[in-house]
Design a protein around this motif. Structure first.
Motif, PDB file in Angstrom:
ATOM      1  N   SER A  64     -16.051  -3.209  52.663  1.00  0.00           N
ATOM      2  CA  SER A  64     -17.482  -3.082  52.380  1.00  0.00           C
ATOM      3  C   SER A  64     -17.916  -1.625  52.304  1.00  0.00           C
ATOM      4  O   SER A  64     -18.710  -1.246  51.435  1.00  0.00           O
ATOM      5  N   TYR A  69     -16.571  -0.173  49.108  1.00  0.00           N
ATOM      6  CA  TYR A  69     -17.410  -0.618  47.997  1.00  0.00           C
ATOM      7  C   TYR A  69     -18.697   0.200  47.930  1.00  0.00           C
ATOM      8  O   TYR A  69     -19.155   0.567  46.842  1.00  0.00           O
ATOM      9  N   HIS A  73     -19.270   2.045  44.463  1.00  0.00           N
ATOM     10  CA  HIS A  73     -20.154   1.363  43.524  1.00  0.00           C
ATOM     11  C   HIS A  73     -21.650   1.558  43.782  1.00  0.00           C
ATOM     12  O   HIS A  73     -22.445   1.335  42.867  1.00  0.00           O
ATOM     13  N   CYS A  90     -16.785 -10.887  50.819  1.00  0.00           N
ATOM     14  CA  CYS A  90     -17.465 -10.675  49.536  1.00  0.00           C
ATOM     15  C   CYS A  90     -17.050  -9.355  48.892  1.00  0.00           C
ATOM     16  O   CYS A  90     -16.741  -9.294  47.696  1.00  0.00           O
ATOM     17  N   LYS A  91     -17.061  -8.292  49.670  1.00  0.00           N
ATOM     18  CA  LYS A  91     -16.761  -6.974  49.113  1.00  0.00           C
ATOM     19  C   LYS A  91     -15.273  -6.810  48.799  1.00  0.00           C
ATOM     20  O   LYS A  91     -14.909  -6.110  47.853  1.00  0.00           O
ATOM     21  N   ARG A 100     -13.434  -9.210  47.663  1.00  0.00           N
ATOM     22  CA  ARG A 100     -13.307  -9.885  46.371  1.00  0.00           C
ATOM     23  C   ARG A 100     -13.824  -8.989  45.252  1.00  0.00           C
ATOM     24  O   ARG A 100     -13.210  -8.876  44.191  1.00  0.00           O
ATOM     25  N   GLN A 101     -14.966  -8.362  45.486  1.00  0.00           N
ATOM     26  CA  GLN A 101     -15.551  -7.513  44.448  1.00  0.00           C
ATOM     27  C   GLN A 101     -14.684  -6.287  44.161  1.00  0.00           C
ATOM     28  O   GLN A 101     -14.631  -5.813  43.027  1.00  0.00           O
ATOM     29  N   CYS A 140     -18.380 -16.929  51.764  1.00  0.00           N
ATOM     30  CA  CYS A 140     -19.115 -15.952  52.574  1.00  0.00           C
ATOM     31  C   CYS A 140     -19.126 -16.410  54.021  1.00  0.00           C
ATOM     32  O   CYS A 140     -19.211 -17.608  54.306  1.00  0.00           O
TER      33      CYS A 140
END
Length: 242
Positions: free
Chosen positions: A78, A81, A85, A136-137, A139-140, A168
């Motif tokens: 996270s 990310y 980003h 989530c992060k 995966r992103q 999640c």
């Protein structure tokens, strides 16, 4: 060029054993890592709370602290990310945009850095079955396949999966504070799916998710254990997990 360690604030304050595990990994690999003492928070919590001014101030501090040219290694998907980003969305002016782009290109999440490194020069050992938490992060960022490859080197570890429906844990940073009841419901459903696999616990690239899940899952009924990737790779001895 050297390697600089970015240890997220929540690990520094609440889970220093993960930072120690990362340091242990680097020592076993023969890699010298430098910890810039001036580092603080990447600004993720301010950003998700809708406070871009504070997030931007923390971003600029991050730029000053990590002004070198080497790789920045971070044991948090996270936070990685956030730098890659979200910093570009905070940058103001061409000069800062270029500085942020150069910084973002240097940041590596721990599992992707290890995957690029290749086979470990030792055989990690951990007896038990765990679910790899698909945060989530993570995966992103697209780092989960590499993390599975890294964990495949752990002798005795069985990685289990749950339905992609459970995508999640319910934490979401400030989401857990803004919507505590919904956050708990999501987390409870997630942990029920984990328990249904027969796994003894979770391994994650994001300890922030584990903080949330530990509060829900560390009960006699579930008896789940929670580990960061770095802890599994530096597990000191073979132990049976039930």
């Amino acid at each position: 060029m050297g390697l600089e360690l970015f240890i997220p604030c929540f690990l520094d304050q609440c889970a220093p054993q993960v930072a120690s595990a990362v340091a242990g990994l680097l020592a076993r690999l023969g890699v010298a890592g430098h910890y810039p003492a001036g580092q603080t928070c990447c600004g993720q919590f301010a950003w998700t709370a809708g406070d871009p001014a504070t997030a931007r101030r923390l971003m600029r501090h991050f730029l000053r602290v990590f002004a070198g040219a080497g790789t920045i290694l971070c044991p948090s998907a996270s936070c990685t990310y956030m730098v890659r980003h979200c910093y570009p969305q905070l940058a103001e002016g061409r000069r800062e945009e270029r500085a942020v782009a150069a910084l973002a290109a240097r940041v590596r999440e721990l599992s992707e850095w290890l995957y690029a490194w290749g086979p470990l020069p030792w055989t990690p050992q951990f007896t038990g079955s765990l679910v790899l938490h698909q945060s989530c992060k993570a995966r992103q960022l697209g780092v989960l396949d590499g993390a599975r490859e890294v964990l495949s080197q752990v002798q005795g570890l069985e990685l289990l999966t749950i339905s992609p429906y459970y995508t999640c844990c319910g934490f979401g940073g400030t989401f857990a504070l803004q919507h505590p009841e919904l956050s708990r419901e999501i987390g409870e459903a997630y942990l029920s799916a984990v328990s249904a696999t027969g796994a003894s616990g979770l391994v994650s690239l994001d300890y922030s998710c584990l903080f949330h899940l530990q509060g829900l899952g560390a009960t006699p009924a579930r008896n789940l254990k929670f580990y960061h990737l770095a802890e599994i790779l530096t597990w000191p001895e073979i132990r049976s997990e039930t």
